[in-house]
Design a protein around this motif. Sequence first.
Motif, PDB file in Angstrom:
ATOM      1  N   HIS A   1      -0.111 -84.888 -34.410  1.00 24.10           N
ATOM      2  CA  HIS A   1       0.434 -83.801 -35.235  1.00 24.10           C
ATOM      3  C   HIS A   1       1.250 -82.845 -34.380  1.00 24.10           C
ATOM      4  O   HIS A   1       2.356 -82.447 -34.754  1.00 24.10           O
ATOM      5  CB  HIS A   1      -0.713 -83.057 -35.920  1.00 24.10           C
ATOM      6  N   LYS A   2       0.725 -82.503 -33.195  1.00 25.57           N
ATOM      7  CA  LYS A   2       1.426 -81.588 -32.301  1.00 25.57           C
ATOM      8  C   LYS A   2       2.743 -82.196 -31.836  1.00 25.57           C
ATOM      9  O   LYS A   2       3.772 -81.533 -31.816  1.00 25.57           O
ATOM     10  CB  LYS A   2       0.548 -81.263 -31.094  1.00 25.57           C
ATOM     11  N   LYS A   3       2.713 -83.486 -31.474  1.00 27.14           N
ATOM     12  CA  LYS A   3       3.921 -84.125 -30.983  1.00 27.14           C
ATOM     13  C   LYS A   3       4.958 -84.284 -32.091  1.00 27.14           C
ATOM     14  O   LYS A   3       6.158 -84.183 -31.847  1.00 27.14           O
ATOM     15  CB  LYS A   3       3.593 -85.486 -30.364  1.00 27.14           C
ATOM     16  N   GLU A   4       4.509 -84.527 -33.323  1.00 23.22           N
ATOM     17  CA  GLU A   4       5.455 -84.628 -34.431  1.00 23.22           C
ATOM     18  C   GLU A   4       6.164 -83.295 -34.646  1.00 23.22           C
ATOM     19  O   GLU A   4       7.366 -83.246 -34.908  1.00 23.22           O
ATOM     20  CB  GLU A   4       4.730 -85.061 -35.707  1.00 23.22           C
ATOM     21  N   LYS A   5       5.408 -82.212 -34.549  1.00 20.99           N
ATOM     22  CA  LYS A   5       6.032 -80.896 -34.657  1.00 20.99           C
ATOM     23  C   LYS A   5       6.998 -80.672 -33.505  1.00 20.99           C
ATOM     24  O   LYS A   5       8.093 -80.144 -33.674  1.00 20.99           O
ATOM     25  CB  LYS A   5       4.969 -79.791 -34.641  1.00 20.99           C
ATOM     26  N   ASN A   6       6.583 -81.102 -32.314  1.00 19.58           N
ATOM     27  CA  ASN A   6       7.394 -80.854 -31.134  1.00 19.58           C
ATOM     28  C   ASN A   6       8.612 -81.752 -31.047  1.00 19.58           C
ATOM     29  O   ASN A   6       9.581 -81.411 -30.367  1.00 19.58           O
ATOM     30  CB  ASN A   6       6.550 -81.039 -29.868  1.00 19.58           C
ATOM     31  N   ASP A   7       8.582 -82.915 -31.729  1.00 19.26           N
ATOM     32  CA  ASP A   7       9.737 -83.796 -31.681  1.00 19.26           C
ATOM     33  C   ASP A   7      10.980 -83.104 -32.215  1.00 19.26           C
ATOM     34  O   ASP A   7      12.092 -83.372 -31.768  1.00 19.26           O
ATOM     35  CB  ASP A   7       9.470 -85.067 -32.498  1.00 19.26           C
ATOM     36  N   ALA A   8      10.773 -82.210 -33.194  1.00 20.95           N
ATOM     37  CA  ALA A   8      11.898 -81.485 -33.755  1.00 20.95           C
ATOM     38  C   ALA A   8      12.412 -80.424 -32.795  1.00 20.95           C
ATOM     39  O   ALA A   8      13.505 -79.894 -32.968  1.00 20.95           O
ATOM     40  CB  ALA A   8      11.496 -80.835 -35.078  1.00 20.95           C
ATOM     41  N   ALA A   9      11.626 -80.107 -31.785  1.00 16.54           N
ATOM     42  CA  ALA A   9      12.024 -79.081 -30.808  1.00 16.54           C
ATOM     43  C   ALA A   9      11.772 -79.585 -29.399  1.00 16.54           C
ATOM     44  O   ALA A   9      11.255 -78.870 -28.555  1.00 16.54           O
ATOM     45  CB  ALA A   9      11.256 -77.791 -31.070  1.00 16.54           C
ATOM     46  N   LYS A  10      12.145 -80.856 -29.169  1.00 14.60           N
ATOM     47  CA  LYS A  10      11.874 -81.468 -27.871  1.00 14.60           C
ATOM     48  C   LYS A  10      12.563 -80.710 -26.751  1.00 14.60           C
ATOM     49  O   LYS A  10      12.047 -80.608 -25.643  1.00 14.60           O
ATOM     50  CB  LYS A  10      12.313 -82.932 -27.872  1.00 14.60           C
ATOM     51  N   GLY A  11      13.743 -80.162 -27.042  1.00 13.70           N
ATOM     52  CA  GLY A  11      14.450 -79.384 -26.022  1.00 13.70           C
ATOM     53  C   GLY A  11      13.613 -78.223 -25.533  1.00 13.70           C
ATOM     54  O   GLY A  11      13.599 -77.909 -24.343  1.00 13.70           O
ATOM     55  N   LYS A  12      12.889 -77.585 -26.459  1.00 12.07           N
ATOM     56  CA  LYS A  12      12.032 -76.469 -26.067  1.00 12.07           C
ATOM     57  C   LYS A  12      10.890 -76.954 -25.189  1.00 12.07           C
ATOM     58  O   LYS A  12      10.546 -76.304 -24.189  1.00 12.07           O
ATOM     59  CB  LYS A  12      11.467 -75.766 -27.304  1.00 12.07           C
ATOM     60  N   ILE A  13      10.296 -78.089 -25.535  1.00 10.68           N
ATOM     61  CA  ILE A  13       9.190 -78.617 -24.747  1.00 10.68           C
ATOM     62  C   ILE A  13       9.654 -78.926 -23.328  1.00 10.68           C
ATOM     63  O   ILE A  13       8.983 -78.605 -22.349  1.00 10.68           O
ATOM     64  CB  ILE A  13       8.621 -79.885 -25.403  1.00 10.68           C
ATOM     65  N   PHE A  14      10.828 -79.547 -23.217  1.00  8.60           N
ATOM     66  CA  PHE A  14      11.349 -79.873 -21.889  1.00  8.60           C
ATOM     67  C   PHE A  14      11.664 -78.606 -21.100  1.00  8.60           C
ATOM     68  O   PHE A  14      11.469 -78.562 -19.882  1.00  8.60           O
ATOM     69  CB  PHE A  14      12.600 -80.739 -22.011  1.00  8.60           C
ATOM     70  N   THR A  15      12.131 -77.573 -21.784  1.00  9.99           N
ATOM     71  CA  THR A  15      12.399 -76.298 -21.109  1.00  9.99           C
ATOM     72  C   THR A  15      11.107 -75.682 -20.590  1.00  9.99           C
ATOM     73  O   THR A  15      11.041 -75.192 -19.448  1.00  9.99           O
ATOM     74  CB  THR A  15      13.091 -75.318 -22.077  1.00  9.99           C
ATOM     75  N   ILE A  16      10.065 -75.718 -21.407  1.00 12.83           N
ATOM     76  CA  ILE A  16       8.762 -75.182 -21.013  1.00 12.83           C
ATOM     77  C   ILE A  16       8.238 -75.908 -19.778  1.00 12.83           C
ATOM     78  O   ILE A  16       7.811 -75.286 -18.794  1.00 12.83           O
ATOM     79  CB  ILE A  16       7.763 -75.308 -22.184  1.00 12.83           C
ATOM     80  N   ILE A  17       8.287 -77.242 -19.817  1.00 10.23           N
ATOM     81  CA  ILE A  17       7.778 -78.016 -18.687  1.00 10.23           C
ATOM     82  C   ILE A  17       8.667 -77.806 -17.465  1.00 10.23           C
ATOM     83  O   ILE A  17       8.179 -77.743 -16.328  1.00 10.23           O
ATOM     84  CB  ILE A  17       7.687 -79.504 -19.061  1.00 10.23           C
ATOM     85  N   GLY A  18       9.975 -77.672 -17.685  1.00 11.43           N
ATOM     86  CA  GLY A  18      10.887 -77.411 -16.573  1.00 11.43           C
ATOM     87  C   GLY A  18      10.542 -76.122 -15.847  1.00 11.43           C
ATOM     88  O   GLY A  18      10.621 -76.054 -14.603  1.00 11.43           O
ATOM     89  N   ARG A  19      10.155 -75.101 -16.591  1.00 10.95           N
ATOM     90  CA  ARG A  19       9.731 -73.843 -15.963  1.00 10.95           C
ATOM     91  C   ARG A  19       8.467 -74.048 -15.137  1.00 10.95           C
ATOM     92  O   ARG A  19       8.341 -73.512 -14.031  1.00 10.95           O
ATOM     93  CB  ARG A  19       9.472 -72.781 -17.033  1.00 10.95           C
ATOM     94  N   GLU A  20       7.543 -74.834 -15.689  1.00 12.50           N
ATOM     95  CA  GLU A  20       6.299 -75.087 -14.948  1.00 12.50           C
ATOM     96  C   GLU A  20       6.580 -75.869 -13.663  1.00 12.50           C
ATOM     97  O   GLU A  20       5.941 -75.634 -12.638  1.00 12.50           O
ATOM     98  CB  GLU A  20       5.315 -75.855 -15.836  1.00 12.50           C
TER      99      GLU A  20
END
Length: 246
Positions: free
Chosen positions: A12-31
Amino acid sequence: MSGHSKFANIKHKKEKNDAAKGKIFTIIGREIAVAVKEGGPDPSNNFKLAQVIAKAKSNNMPNDTIDRGIKKAAGDGNSVNYEFCTYEGYGPSGTAIIVKCLTEALTDNKNRTAANVRNAFTKGQGSIGTQGCVSYMFDEKGQIIIAKEDCEMDADDLMMIALDAGAEDFNEEEDCFEVLTSPDDFEAVRSALEAENIPMAEAEVTMIPQNYVELSADEDITNINRILDLLDDDDDVQQVYHNWDE
C-alpha cells in the motif's frame, strides 16, 4: 505467525509512493548525502551509508543514481548540509506517532518544518508531545520483508539463512516472511540474503511498535489519515512511524 500483514502495508505504501517516486528518491538522496558526509563514501566502512543503500534498493532506486549521489556528496564541499530532527506525538485515541525530518541546516527550514508537523497533528485532532513521550513504545529493529510471491525458497531454509547470518527473529505470515535483526546486524543479514538472490520487498532499519492500537470510530480513522497524509505531503518529512493497526 504474526497477526499483522507487513507486506500488505508495504505494498500500500509503495503504491502511494509510485505516484511520487521522485520525492522518494529525493528523500533517500538526502539521506545518502548525510551518511557520506558523516562517515565517508565507502559503505563497507560506513554502516549508516550501507543502511541507506539497502533502503534505496528496496525502493527500486537505480544503482547509477545511488552511485551518483555518493560521488556528489563525497566530492562537493559546497553541497547543502542537512540535519535530522524528530517529533513525537499522539493521534486519535492515544495512537503514537514518530516523525523524522531532514532539513537544510543554517536556514529557517527547521522552524517551518516544526510548524508544518504541528499543523498536521492539529488538523487530525492530535497533539505534539515532548521528546521521548512515545518512542519508548517502539523498538528500533532491522526489518526485511520477503514476499512469498517473489520467493520460491522453503520457509525453513530461508529462516536458517537469516538466523545463521545473525537475525533475531523470523516470522511467517500469509503473504510474506519477516526477518528482524538488531540495527547492528541488519547489514550482515541483508547481505547474506542478497548473496542467495533472495528478493526483498523492504529492507531498512525502522521503528516497530511493541503494541498496536485499533481504531473503530470513523472519525478517528479519518483524523489519523489526515495526519499521515499531511505529513506525507511535506518534503522535509523523511519517515513516519505509528502504532495504528491499519
